[in-house]
Design a protein around this motif. Structure first.
Motif, short mmCIF file in Angstrom:
data_model
loop_
_atom_site.label_atom_id
_atom_site.label_comp_id
_atom_site.label_asym_id
_atom_site.label_seq_id
_atom_site.Cartn_x
_atom_site.Cartn_y
_atom_site.Cartn_z
N ASP A 564 0.81 -1.22 0.00
CA ASP A 564 0.00 0.00 0.00
C ASP A 564 0.84 1.27 0.00
N ARG A 566 3.26 2.15 2.20
CA ARG A 566 3.86 2.51 3.49
C ARG A 566 5.25 1.87 3.60
N GLN A 594 0.56 6.06 7.52
CA GLN A 594 -0.01 6.28 6.19
C GLN A 594 1.15 6.50 5.23
#
Length: 852
Positions: A564, A566, A594
């Motif tokens: 994702d 990160r 995040q």
């Protein structure tokens, strides 16, 4: 008064140095003045309580080294001269590479622009270039003083502007656009914030004086530094870095200072043998620093924070070189039980460890230390010397799988554990100090591994050991105890220890990474915590170092980017616990909350595959981490039994158990990467070759251990997914040359394209991204190669651990090191043919404050 060292800055160091030279052992090597002749009024002869309260006992290393004085450029008549002066004064560590010739197209473009604005000039007869240049300068000066000065002065001004503009355009042409963004990002942002403000020629700021950093190394015995920390030690001394070596024990052994032929007929004398080893160390350091083994030392005594006394030796010709002798009793045995030792003190088998004073030492009062007093003594030394790099031996060397005997001397690794505890206390309790990095060194195990040093480096190392071993037996130190360690004179190189040097932590090359927005992130351990530096986007302002919460971190960090976006950072953490047997190491990690965020989760533990420190001495490697094509995250370590273990994260975020993946004779830390099909590959060096594992397909369990057939390598491996497979980089033993091979995983591991890339000798990890390779060279500096077939180049930077690099976007390679000053330095190169590294940029303020 307190018998501990006073805080730094309590007394002028220059005054201290002057007083010690004239009042203490002035230039006193034993050859000049035997100990018994020292006058009684010297500081060491006073009872401890008689030391005056105002005496700071500040070490004379605190006299500023000439390299730390600020450089100032003299005033010049014009901006071009000022720029030249600034270039000349630029610190060596930040100096730009030699500027290539100005491109003809750039020069022509500038000249045509200038010609369009300039008034027509009459034709002049041809003249020799030198004469024309000289006459032109004279006419310009005359015109400025009299008739026609306005017109000719304007022409001269335009000429100077044109020359300056040519330089600017040429620099822009030869410097990659991405490098410009990296180095000038803050300036670009400033101008974007104020687009209506005209650009003016800003005065060149005074260059920042180079910060050499301060090295403090703690070793168990006199000679451990020469065997296991050289050539790093010699590099630091040669470069002029302040270097202090602290010896925990006297190394008295059995007291016999003789080779094998005379050992049986030589009478044991432990104080004399301890003195002979001190004399050998002083001779070796003097030779490294000055070329003369007889270069004199001052020898003084200071009280310690632990309640005892230490001898401090300062090399007169190079006062930044110090030796500190704590003179505790040594174990006297590598493996066997010896309660009166650092091991016994650590485990609580004895409440106190006695001193073993060398004959000839200025320390006359015997003492003993509890475990806490040893720690406090080391904390006091750290407070005084304020190092930015701390070197120590390996605190968890492990055991041989068959015999279960330690792979290193018990004094070595229990001494290193005292250093761990002391640096943790120092980081926690002392706030007015610079950041510091830690480097650990392998010991006896080096003799079982491929040689890491090229022949010239090995010869230099052996030569220094020969000085310590007192091979000629000439009484150059005028000491009845002897001028060196005859016990090692039969074989000064030890068990091939002079051929190698290996780091046991901090060999990862994945601590620098880039994000989707072309921002850069760097993760290294400072002060026992993970430090993070961040540059948002391609032109953002660098921030850091910011220390993540959580202490006890070992000096190695590996990063990986999750599916994702990160970033996750992995390392190992040491915990001491309430009891000696509670000493443990575990794998831990943090994850960005995040993508792109500067907030991270708390540290999460993956535990350890080892059951107890008593079984394998907590000998787990730093973790190797990777994400396969399904987004599955895995972490792998070498365990104390020299095999591969790993944990894989499940889809729900939980982790599976520590799996056994086999392998024998594994050394160092494994390396992991993912190929073009998303298959994870893991590699580990053995004493004879490299072995590997591969997933049959993404998401599947790791396959069986497979021999690669590669030749023997030095320990550090670097793996990177490219060309459809995984490319490995490693060093050729006994050479330092960099080698590479492509590994593919379709139908099992297959090796191809084995190539020797040459290099600048050196040792340790090699980082590779895009067309750029970089690693430590002979001399301890950073060597780099910026493209196939290009010659290797040397940077003046000396650094801790391994360099790291990453692709920033598609066309830019970013490269970073942490210097011996514990400061981050970054550079970049466009990923195109014939590119060069941009000038190095230090990140953040100077770390080491001026000497107190």
């Amino acid at each position: 008064m307190s018998d501990s060292w006073q805080g730094p800055g309590a007394r002028d160091p220059q005054a201290w140095w002057s007083e010690q030279v004239h009042q203490g052992y002035e230039g006193h090597h034993p050859a000049q003045q035997p100990h018994q002749d020292y006058p009684q009024q010297h500081a060491h002869a006073f009872p401890q309580q008689d030391y005056p309260q105002q005496h700071a006992y500040a070490y004379p290393h605190q006299v500023p080294h000439p390299s730390q004085q600020a450089h100032q450029a003299p005033p010049h008549a014009d901006l071009a001269d000022a720029a030249d002066a600034a270039d000349a004064a630029e610190p060596a560590a930040l100096a730009e590479p030699a500027e290539p010739a100005e491109p003809a197209a750039a020069v022509a473009a500038v000249e045509s622009t200038e010609a369009a604005d300039a008034p027509a000039a009459p034709a002049a007869p041809a003249a020799p270039a030198a004469t024309a240049t000289t006459d032109g300068r004279r006419r310009t000066r005359r015109a400025a003083r009299g008739k026609g000065g306005a017109r000719d002065g304007a022409r001269s001004s335009r000429r100077r502007r044109r020359a300056g503009l040519v330089k600017v355009v040429a620099f822009c042409v030869v410097t990659a656009a991405g490098s410009l963004l990296l180095l000038r990002g803050n300036e670009l942002l400033d101008r974007l914030d104020s687009p209506t403000v005209p650009v003016k020629a800003a005065p060149t700021p005074a260059p920042e004086p180079p910060d050499p950093g301060r090295v403090l190394q703690v070793i168990a015995h006199p000679d451990d530094d020469l065997y296991f920390m050289n050539p790093d030690l010699r590099y630091s001394i040669s470069a002029g870095h302040p270097v202090t070596s602290v010896y925990l024990t006297s190394g008295e052994s059995d007291g016999i200072n003789a080779g094998s032929a005379k050992a049986a007929t030589t009478k044991p004398d432990k104080p004399a043998y301890a003195e002979a080893r001190q004399n050998g160390i002083r001779a070796a350091y003097a030779k490294m620093a000055t070329g003369d083994r007889g270069s004199p030392w001052t020898r003084t005594v200071v009280p310690t924070k632990g309640g005892g006394h230490a001898e401090v030796d300062v090399l007169v010709a190079k006062p930044q070189v110090n030796l500190v002798w704590l003179q505790l009793r040594e174990a006297g045995t590598v493996y066997d039980n010896a309660p009166d030792s650092l091991h016994g003190l650590w485990d609580g088998k004895v409440p106190r460890l006695d001193s073993m004073l060398a004959s000839g030492t200025p320390v006359t009062q015997k003492f003993s230390y509890t475990k806490d007093q040893v720690v406090q003594t080391l904390v006091g030394i750290l407070e005084q010397y304020r190092p930015t790099t701390v070197r120590s031996q390996d605190p968890t060397p492990g055991r041989y799988p068959t015999t279960k005997r330690y792979t290193d001397h018990q004094d070595h690794f229990y001494g290193a554990r005292f250093v761990q505890m002391a640096t943790a206390a120092y980081a926690k309790d002392v706030t007015d100090r610079p950041h510091f990095a830690v480097q650990n060194y392998a010991g006896y195990i080096n003799g079982s591994l491929p040689s890491a040093l090229d022949p010239d480096e090995a010869k230099e190392k052996l030569d220094i050991l020969g000085t310590y071993a007192w091979l000629d037996q000439q009484n150059h130190c005028n000491s009845p105890a002897g001028c060196g360690d005859l016990k090692v004179s039969d074989q000064p190189g030890g068990n091939r220890w002079s051929d190698s040097i290996n780091y046991t932590r901090g060999t990862s090359t994945s601590w620098l990474t880039s994000d989707a927005e072309h921002g850069l992130w760097a993760f290294k351990v400072l002060d026992g915590q993970v430090a993070v530096w961040h540059r948002p986007g391609p032109v953002g302002r660098w921030k850091g170092p910011d220390l993540l919460p959580g202490t006890g971190m070992d000096p190695a960090v590996s990063t990986v980017t999750l599916a994702d976006g990160r970033i996750a950072a992995f390392g190992t953490r040491t915990s001491f616990g309430a009891k000696p047997t509670d000493y443990t190491r575990e794998v831990v990690y943090v994850v960005q909350k995040q993508p792109g965020a500067e907030e991270f989760t708390e540290w999460q533990s993956l535990g350890t595959p080892e059951t107890a420190d008593e079984t394998w001495t907590s000998d787990i490697s730093a973790p190797a981490v990777s994400v396969d094509g399904t987004g599955q995250l895995a972490a792998y370590v070498r365990d104390g039994a020299s095999s591969l273990r790993g944990r894989v994260q499940r889809a729900d975020g939980s982790w599976g158990p520590w799996e056994k993946y086999g392998g024998t004779d594994l050394h160092g830390s494994p390396a992991a990467a993912t190929d073009g099909a998303g298959r994870r590959m893991v590699f580990s060096a053995t004493s004879k070759s490299v072995v590997g594992w591969v997933q049959p397909k993404p998401g599947a369990p790791l396959g069986q251990v497979t021999a690669t057939g590669l030749p023997d390598t030095t320990l550090p491996l670097t793996a990177d997914g490219r060309e459809g497979g995984v490319r490995l980089w490693f060093r050729k033993p006994g050479s330092g040359n960099v080698r590479t091979a492509l590994i593919t995983g379709e139908g099992g591991l297959k090796v191809s394209q084995m190539t020797d890339l040459g290099g600048l000798q050196g040792f340790g990890s090699v980082t590779a991204s895009g067309h750029v390779l970089a690693g430590r060279t002979a001399g301890g500096q950073l060597g780099s190669e910026a493209g196939p077939g290009r010659p290797w180049e040397r940077s003046p930077l000396m650094f801790v651990g391994a360099p790291s690099s990453t692709m920033t976007g598609k066309d830019l390679v970013s490269l970073a090191v942490v210097g011996l000053d514990a400061r981050l330095y970054v550079t970049s190169s466009a990923d195109v043919p014939n590119a060069h590294l941009a000038p190095w940029q230090p990140v953040g303020p100077r770390n080491a404050p001026p000497f107190p």
